[in-house]
Design an enzyme around this catalytic site. Structure first.
Site, PDB file in Angstrom:
ATOM      1  N   TRP A 183       0.831  -1.208   0.000  1.00 51.27           N
ATOM      2  CA  TRP A 183       0.000   0.000   0.000  1.00 51.27           C
ATOM      3  C   TRP A 183       0.860   1.250   0.000  1.00 51.27           C
ATOM      4  O   TRP A 183       0.528   2.227  -0.666  1.00 51.27           O
ATOM      5  CB  TRP A 183      -1.014  -0.018   1.147  1.00 51.27           C
ATOM      6  N   ASP A 241      -2.234   6.643   5.867  1.00 53.44           N
ATOM      7  CA  ASP A 241      -3.285   5.796   5.310  1.00 53.44           C
ATOM      8  C   ASP A 241      -3.754   4.826   6.395  1.00 53.44           C
ATOM      9  O   ASP A 241      -3.138   3.781   6.612  1.00 53.44           O
ATOM     10  CB  ASP A 241      -2.743   5.044   4.087  1.00 53.44           C
ATOM     11  N   LYS A 280     -13.037  -1.720   5.813  1.00 49.67           N
ATOM     12  CA  LYS A 280     -12.388  -2.597   6.793  1.00 49.67           C
ATOM     13  C   LYS A 280     -13.052  -2.437   8.159  1.00 49.67           C
ATOM     14  O   LYS A 280     -13.623  -3.379   8.673  1.00 49.67           O
ATOM     15  CB  LYS A 280     -10.891  -2.307   6.879  1.00 49.67           C
TER      16      LYS A 280
END
Ligand SMILES: *Cc1c(COP(=O)(O)O)cnc(C)c1O
Length: 360
Positions: free
Chosen positions: A101, A172, A196
């Site tokens: 990511w 993030d 999530k």
């Protein structure tokens, strides 16, 4: 029967939240319609969105000098939107590279013409570590430092908040937001896709400090332009109304179950139990450095890769679903976000022991 769903995202949602949404689906607040069918400009929906923001501020302790934005395009849109809002082409920015990511965030910054300095790259460990806090220095001249507190694919998590002095810290938080208390004031900007720990996909929450607004490049799409979206309460265009409504229900659930301190205790207990089972087995293994092990995503291996498919299939047959590792890394991965009850983790541990018995 509800499965224990170990998917990394979209992930399991609290049963109580789904039941409430179900009970309100055909007639939301006496409107004779579902929340998906009312105007986003209606009094009732504006109140619902306001309530969601108020709950987020309360649960997460968001200071008054931060705007809360509800954006679309997932966390991925922010890989470009952050450079567009905070920098001019050619500006210098710094990154900590800890996995897939952060790699995507770095790509976005480069795509937007930034001069990217990677202060630490954990490639040597195969992205199973985080850089030590004293192993890099943040130049005061960079526009921001970006890092990924929890790498969802590798199961690697920072055990500290990077120190950046006056340089804005950008993070993030997609796979760790609401999992424990966080000191928002340490950050210039926090962003997180919802699917999530915050509800259905299609929504990205951005918390941005006031002084970072108003620097956007003129070419920034209006729906990704922070100052414009802040001025319109994130309703420049039609917001993802159902996702916003559901985020409100989830925040209410977090609050009613003890807030983020209680959430952290439950999450730590779940993760500790699973790591102890892996470490104690001699059959399963987790490749991540102990200090960098994620509370949310737990990758693990079996001694023979040929056992992976049977493991995943037999687990699914036992009601433990989505345990295959990310397609890029293989192995197994158990994502144990907020909505995964301790009973689900215990059921997984019992299944792992039984599988080891018959295959070890
Ligand atoms: C899931 C995830 C993303 C991507 O989110 P999308 O909503 O699919 O864009 C980005 N970063 C992290 C850390 C993630 O876990």
């Amino acid at each position: 029967m509800r499965a224990f769903n170990f998917s990394a995202g979209p992930a399991m949602l609290p049963t109580a939240v789904l039941e409430q949404a179900q009970s309100e689906l055909l007639d939301w607040q006496g409107s004779g319609m579902s929340v998906m069918e009312v105007s986003h400009r209606s009094k009732a929906f504006v109140a619902c969105a306001d309530q969601t923001e108020a709950l987020l501020r309360e649960v997460l302790g968001v200071p008054d000098n931060y705007r809360v934005l509800f954006l679309q395009g997932g966390a991925s849109a922010q890989f470009d939107a952050i450079p567009m809002n905070l920098t001019a082409p050619g500006d210098r920015v710094a990154f900590l590279h800890t996995g897939q990511w952060s790699a995507k965030a770095i790509k976005g910054a480069k795509r937007q013409g930034l001069d990217v300095e990677v202060l630490a790259d954990e490639a040597a460990s195969g992205y199973t570590t985080v850089p030590a806090a004293d192993s890099y220095r943040v130049d005061p001249g960079v526009a921001y430092l970006h890092y990924t507190p929890n790498e969802t694919i590798g199961g690697v998590e920072f055990d500290y908040v990077p120190e950046t002095g006056d340089v804005p810290l950008v993070a993030d938080f997609s796979s760790t937001i609401l999992s424990r208390p966080v000191d928002v004031s340490r950050y210039g900007l926090i962003y997180a896709g919802a699917q999530k720990n915050m509800g259905p996909s299609g929504l990205c929450v951005v918390l941005v400090r006031d002084d970072l607004l108003g620097r956007a490049r003129p070419t920034t799409p209006s729906v990704l332009q922070y100052a414009d979206m802040a001025a319109s309460d994130s309703m420049l265009n039609t917001p993802p109304t159902f996702s916003l409504y559901l985020l409100g229900l989830i925040l209410q659930w977090v609050k009613e179950t003890g807030g983020l301190t209680a959430m952290a205790e439950r999450n730590q207990a779940k993760a500790s139990a699973l790591y102890a089972a892996i470490d104690g087995s001699g059959f399963y293994s987790n490749p991540v450095a102990v200090n960098a092990r994620s509370w949310m995503n737990v990758p693990f291996l079996v001694p023979d890769a040929a056992l992976e498919k049977p493991f995943v299939a037999e687990a699914a047959a036992a009601g433990l679903t989505s345990l295959a590792g990310h397609r890029s890394v293989g192995g197994m991965r158990a994502s144990i976000y907020n909505a995964m009850p301790i009973e689900g983790v215990r059921a997984l541990i019992d299944f792992m022991a039984a599988f080891e018995q018959s295959n070890g």
